[in-house]
Scaffold this motif. Structure first.
Motif, PDB file in Angstrom:
ATOM      1  N   VAL A  61      34.058  43.340  50.730  1.00  0.00           N
ATOM      2  CA  VAL A  61      33.127  42.648  49.832  1.00  0.00           C
ATOM      3  C   VAL A  61      33.695  41.307  49.379  1.00  0.00           C
ATOM      4  O   VAL A  61      32.994  40.285  49.372  1.00  0.00           O
ATOM      5  N   LEU A  62      34.965  41.276  48.990  1.00  0.00           N
ATOM      6  CA  LEU A  62      35.569  40.039  48.529  1.00  0.00           C
ATOM      7  C   LEU A  62      35.565  38.984  49.631  1.00  0.00           C
ATOM      8  O   LEU A  62      35.354  37.789  49.363  1.00  0.00           O
ATOM      9  N   ARG A  63      35.802  39.389  50.857  1.00  0.00           N
ATOM     10  CA  ARG A  63      35.742  38.450  51.983  1.00  0.00           C
ATOM     11  C   ARG A  63      34.324  37.910  52.144  1.00  0.00           C
ATOM     12  O   ARG A  63      34.124  36.701  52.327  1.00  0.00           O
ATOM     13  N   GLU A  64      33.338  38.806  52.091  1.00  0.00           N
ATOM     14  CA  GLU A  64      31.943  38.385  52.255  1.00  0.00           C
ATOM     15  C   GLU A  64      31.500  37.472  51.107  1.00  0.00           C
ATOM     16  O   GLU A  64      30.678  36.581  51.292  1.00  0.00           O
ATOM     17  N   TYR A  65      32.049  37.702  49.912  1.00  0.00           N
ATOM     18  CA  TYR A  65      31.685  36.899  48.743  1.00  0.00           C
ATOM     19  C   TYR A  65      32.433  35.565  48.693  1.00  0.00           C
ATOM     20  O   TYR A  65      32.205  34.746  47.808  1.00  0.00           O
ATOM     21  N   GLY A  66      33.356  35.362  49.634  1.00  0.00           N
ATOM     22  CA  GLY A  66      34.082  34.093  49.694  1.00  0.00           C
ATOM     23  C   GLY A  66      35.201  33.961  48.685  1.00  0.00           C
ATOM     24  O   GLY A  66      35.603  32.843  48.349  1.00  0.00           O
ATOM     25  N   CYS A  67      35.723  35.093  48.204  1.00  0.00           N
ATOM     26  CA  CYS A  67      36.840  35.032  47.253  1.00  0.00           C
ATOM     27  C   CYS A  67      38.110  34.663  48.018  1.00  0.00           C
ATOM     28  O   CYS A  67      38.523  35.382  48.930  1.00  0.00           O
ATOM     29  N   PRO A  68      38.747  33.539  47.685  1.00  0.00           N
ATOM     30  CA  PRO A  68      39.922  33.098  48.453  1.00  0.00           C
ATOM     31  C   PRO A  68      41.153  33.959  48.179  1.00  0.00           C
ATOM     32  O   PRO A  68      41.257  34.618  47.137  1.00  0.00           O
ATOM     33  N   ASP A  69      42.085  33.944  49.126  1.00  0.00           N
ATOM     34  CA  ASP A  69      43.358  34.622  48.918  1.00  0.00           C
ATOM     35  C   ASP A  69      44.076  34.005  47.727  1.00  0.00           C
ATOM     36  O   ASP A  69      43.934  32.815  47.436  1.00  0.00           O
ATOM     37  N   GLY A  70      44.836  34.822  47.016  1.00  0.00           N
ATOM     38  CA  GLY A  70      45.589  34.312  45.876  1.00  0.00           C
ATOM     39  C   GLY A  70      45.700  35.358  44.790  1.00  0.00           C
ATOM     40  O   GLY A  70      45.313  36.527  44.970  1.00  0.00           O
ATOM     41  N   PRO A  71      46.237  34.973  43.630  1.00  0.00           N
ATOM     42  CA  PRO A  71      46.453  35.924  42.533  1.00  0.00           C
ATOM     43  C   PRO A  71      45.185  36.637  42.067  1.00  0.00           C
ATOM     44  O   PRO A  71      45.227  37.829  41.742  1.00  0.00           O
ATOM     45  N   TYR A  72      44.052  35.903  42.039  1.00  0.00           N
ATOM     46  CA  TYR A  72      42.802  36.522  41.579  1.00  0.00           C
ATOM     47  C   TYR A  72      42.351  37.608  42.553  1.00  0.00           C
ATOM     48  O   TYR A  72      41.996  38.714  42.144  1.00  0.00           O
ATOM     49  N   PHE A  73      42.394  37.312  43.842  1.00  0.00           N
ATOM     50  CA  PHE A  73      42.043  38.278  44.882  1.00  0.00           C
ATOM     51  C   PHE A  73      42.944  39.509  44.763  1.00  0.00           C
ATOM     52  O   PHE A  73      42.460  40.650  44.756  1.00  0.00           O
ATOM     53  N   ASP A  74      44.241  39.275  44.660  1.00  0.00           N
ATOM     54  CA  ASP A  74      45.203  40.380  44.570  1.00  0.00           C
ATOM     55  C   ASP A  74      44.986  41.217  43.312  1.00  0.00           C
ATOM     56  O   ASP A  74      45.122  42.447  43.333  1.00  0.00           O
ATOM     57  N   ALA A  75      44.650  40.542  42.196  1.00  0.00           N
ATOM     58  CA  ALA A  75      44.446  41.262  40.938  1.00  0.00           C
ATOM     59  C   ALA A  75      43.223  42.167  41.027  1.00  0.00           C
ATOM     60  O   ALA A  75      43.238  43.302  40.519  1.00  0.00           O
ATOM     61  N   LEU A  76      42.155  41.700  41.653  1.00  0.00           N
ATOM     62  CA  LEU A  76      40.964  42.536  41.805  1.00  0.00           C
ATOM     63  C   LEU A  76      41.261  43.746  42.683  1.00  0.00           C
ATOM     64  O   LEU A  76      40.815  44.866  42.385  1.00  0.00           O
ATOM     65  N   MET A  77      42.020  43.532  43.747  1.00  0.00           N
ATOM     66  CA  MET A  77      42.405  44.656  44.594  1.00  0.00           C
ATOM     67  C   MET A  77      43.245  45.656  43.806  1.00  0.00           C
ATOM     68  O   MET A  77      43.095  46.878  43.947  1.00  0.00           O
ATOM     69  N   GLY A  78      44.124  45.153  42.959  1.00  0.00           N
ATOM     70  CA  GLY A  78      44.949  46.022  42.134  1.00  0.00           C
ATOM     71  C   GLY A  78      44.138  46.811  41.127  1.00  0.00           C
ATOM     72  O   GLY A  78      44.439  47.986  40.845  1.00  0.00           O
TER      73      GLY A  78
END
Length: 293
Positions: A61-78
């Motif tokens: 979902v994050l890939r499809e929504y265009g969320c870039p790699d980085g701390p925010y992406f990692d935090a949501l996964m966490g």
């Protein structure tokens, strides 16, 4: 799995962030359902925190929504991986959902900033002071001891190998409001001085003579997240506390806290010798109030 009726603040926040990302990307709820091979109701429940989303699905979902790699992406996964369990689970028999969410948020915070106009913040309270505060409120007397134990357990975020940076601005009224006896208040003020000398704690007192700044009667807590997007404001208000994750509101309270810190007395300096206090500061005011008891 049936949707949960009382999602935790972490679960609600993850859902809110997913909704923000989806809306920003211009993706409809129906399209999101297609991405996850689910129905529209499931997307609504995920975005409300009522249903969990697996890490694999969240990554997609994050890939499809265009969320870039980085701390925010990692935090949501966490956040998706985190089960939200901790020491606070032992208090589910007496503490409500908001209190448990507060403890979990404190445990995950990168920084904490507190403004308290009437009481000593719970993170600094002695057992006797906490007991008196809780007994003064409408609550189950038999559970008072458990409430105090919960409040004392929350203070562990100030200890350990990686304590959270903690900045408190406390109004002078909180020092002077007599909670229980003079002995209880004197012990409480001594603890305030003791805790303020911790290197990761910044303590300031907002004195009466600085006037009635608009925020002084409004208690709030600012929790720094792993990224600015995940900062949270906690408001102590009736009928129930509120958690705010809106960026503009967070900025508003951040500026409010900065103004309070500017107007407050200089913080307690753990390195300063007693003879170096040539002007009134937070330490001298705490000591003055203590000696008047």
């Amino acid at each position: 799995m049936a949707p949960r009726s009382q999602p935790s603040e972490r679960q609600r926040r993850l859902g809110t962030e997913l909704r923000k990302l989806r809306t920003r990307a211009g993706i409809s709820g129906s399209r999101a359902a297609e991405i996850l091979d689910a129905d529209r109701a499931r997307i609504s429940n995920i975005e409300a925190g009522r249903i969990d989303v697996s890490r694999n699905r969240l990554y997609k979902v994050l890939r499809e929504y265009g969320c870039p790699d980085g701390p925010y992406f990692d935090a949501l996964m966490g956040m998706a991986q985190d089960r939200g369990t901790g020491w606070w689970d032992d208090f589910r028999d007496v503490m409500g959902r908001h209190a448990l969410d507060l403890a979990e948020l404190e445990s995950r915070a990168a920084s904490i900033r507190v403004h308290q106009p009437l009481f000593i913040p719970g993170m600094f309270q002695t057992e006797e002071y906490a007991q008196a505060v809780i007994e003064s409120m409408p609550s189950d007397v038999e559970s008072a001891d458990r409430y105090v134990q919960f409040r004392m357990a929350r203070q562990r975020v100030l200890a350990g190998d990686a304590p959270v940076p903690y900045h408190a601005v406390i109004h002078e009224a909180a020092l002077r409001v007599r909670i229980s006896s003079a002995q209880v208040m004197r012990k409480q003020l001594l603890k305030l001085i003791e805790v303020s000398r911790l290197p990761h704690v910044t303590l300031q007192i907002f004195p009466f003579e600085r006037g009635a700044y608009a925020a002084y009667s409004r208690p709030f807590v600012l929790f720094g997240g792993p990224t600015a997007e995940l900062d949270t404001v906690y408001l102590e208000q009736p009928p129930a506390p509120a958690f705010l994750g809106d960026g503009e509101r967070n900025d508003e309270y951040g500026k409010m806290f900065e103004r309070l810190a500017e107007l407050a007395l200089d913080p307690v300096d753990p390195e300063a010798a007693p003879e170096s206090h040539v002007q009134r500061d937070s330490l001298s005011l705490i000591q003055h109030v203590m000696y008047e008891l």
